[in-house]
Motif scaffolding. Sequence first.
Motif, PDB file in Angstrom:
ATOM      1  N   VAL A 131       1.246  -1.484  -0.284  1.00 42.00           N
ATOM      2  CA  VAL A 131      -0.140   0.231   0.019  1.00 42.00           C
ATOM      3  C   VAL A 131       0.576   0.703   0.240  1.00 42.00           C
ATOM      4  CG1 VAL A 131      -1.717   1.992   1.192  1.00 42.00           C
ATOM      5  CG2 VAL A 131      -1.554  -1.215   1.041  1.00 42.00           C
ATOM      6  N   LEU A 137      -5.340  -0.381  -6.939  1.00 41.22           N
ATOM      7  CA  LEU A 137      -5.935  -1.529  -5.552  1.00 41.22           C
ATOM      8  C   LEU A 137      -5.226  -3.154  -6.261  1.00 41.22           C
ATOM      9  CD1 LEU A 137      -7.833  -0.905  -3.379  1.00 41.22           C
ATOM     10  CD2 LEU A 137      -9.381  -1.971  -5.270  1.00 41.22           C
ATOM     11  N   ARG A 185      -6.056   4.194  -8.531  1.00 41.30           N
ATOM     12  CA  ARG A 185      -4.729   4.230  -7.645  1.00 41.30           C
ATOM     13  C   ARG A 185      -4.735   4.416  -6.402  1.00 41.30           C
ATOM     14  NH1 ARG A 185      -0.973   4.166 -11.382  1.00 41.30           N
ATOM     15  NH2 ARG A 185      -1.076   5.331 -13.538  1.00 41.30           N
ATOM     16  N   LEU A 186      -4.335   4.046  -5.849  1.00 45.80           N
ATOM     17  CA  LEU A 186      -4.642   4.119  -4.137  1.00 45.80           C
ATOM     18  C   LEU A 186      -3.595   6.048  -4.351  1.00 45.80           C
ATOM     19  CD1 LEU A 186      -2.822   0.855  -2.941  1.00 45.80           C
ATOM     20  CD2 LEU A 186      -5.309   1.176  -3.441  1.00 45.80           C
ATOM     21  N   LEU A 190      -7.435   7.386   1.748  1.00 42.32           N
ATOM     22  CA  LEU A 190      -8.182   5.782   1.459  1.00 42.32           C
ATOM     23  C   LEU A 190      -7.740   5.806   2.289  1.00 42.32           C
ATOM     24  CD1 LEU A 190      -9.919   4.894  -0.153  1.00 42.32           C
ATOM     25  CD2 LEU A 190      -8.317   3.563  -1.708  1.00 42.32           C
ATOM     26  N   LEU A 192      -8.120   1.360   4.557  1.00 36.97           N
ATOM     27  CA  LEU A 192      -8.849  -0.405   3.558  1.00 36.97           C
ATOM     28  C   LEU A 192      -8.358  -0.967   4.324  1.00 36.97           C
ATOM     29  CD1 LEU A 192      -6.759  -0.042   0.321  1.00 36.97           C
ATOM     30  CD2 LEU A 192      -9.085   0.521   0.619  1.00 36.97           C
ATOM     31  N   VAL A 231      -3.727   4.805   3.597  1.00 39.78           N
ATOM     32  CA  VAL A 231      -2.679   5.554   2.530  1.00 39.78           C
ATOM     33  C   VAL A 231      -2.668   7.016   2.966  1.00 39.78           C
ATOM     34  CG1 VAL A 231      -2.564   5.478  -0.093  1.00 39.78           C
ATOM     35  CG2 VAL A 231      -4.407   3.618   1.048  1.00 39.78           C
TER      36      VAL A 231
END
Length: 233
Positions: A131, A137, A185-186, A190, A192, A231
């Motif tokens: 990450v 992703l 795109r990360l 974000l 997760l 992120v």
Amino acid sequence: SGELDLMDAANRIVHQVLDGIAERARPGVTTRELDRFAEGTIREAGGVPAFLHYKGYPATLCTSRNDVIVHGIPDDQPLLQGDILGVDCGVVYKGYYGDAARTYAVGQVSPQADRLIAVTRRALEVAVESVKPNRRLSDIGHAVQSFVESNGFSVVREFVGHGIGTSLHEEPQVPNFGEPGKGPRLKPGLVLAIEPMVNAGEPEFEAGADGWTARTRDGSLSAHFEYSVAVTE
């Protein structure tokens, strides 16, 4: 940001529960006892159990024993020496969600069970290491699948990680398999919940009659680790 601080607080409570379960998951203890401990710990810390009553789910924890992949419901069957137990816990704190899981060895377990737990834990670490801002992703799932399969185990396809924030499950879905370099795109900001689910045998599952419990179709052991990851720049 303030939002990340609140999610960090929620996840701190989750890990307080999971640390406590590490001391309590012993032969003779029931998963219902673990569930009561978890609910008490969460409420005492000012949080609310995120899974309790979620879509009708009846408990604070998911307790997935041996061949159960995920979503096992706590019960009164004592844990036995040699069991492995996946415990998934979610917390809401001031409107923000935390979500994590670990798999525990109950007493002495077989060498295969021990290796399954170690490989699944490492698969999560490999996923978290993948990450980075501007990665894609699908790089996450590719990292998990490559590592797991190179160790002779299989990745469950039907259950995935997910975005998390002011809801327990947000977009995007985070599969534990796939080709690298695909998907969004990360981007910083974000968050997760990444959660490899790994079977010692074949990847297929079967659904239980209770509508929740998912077991390996071939009866092989399954392990689950999950961590919520932000992120950042």
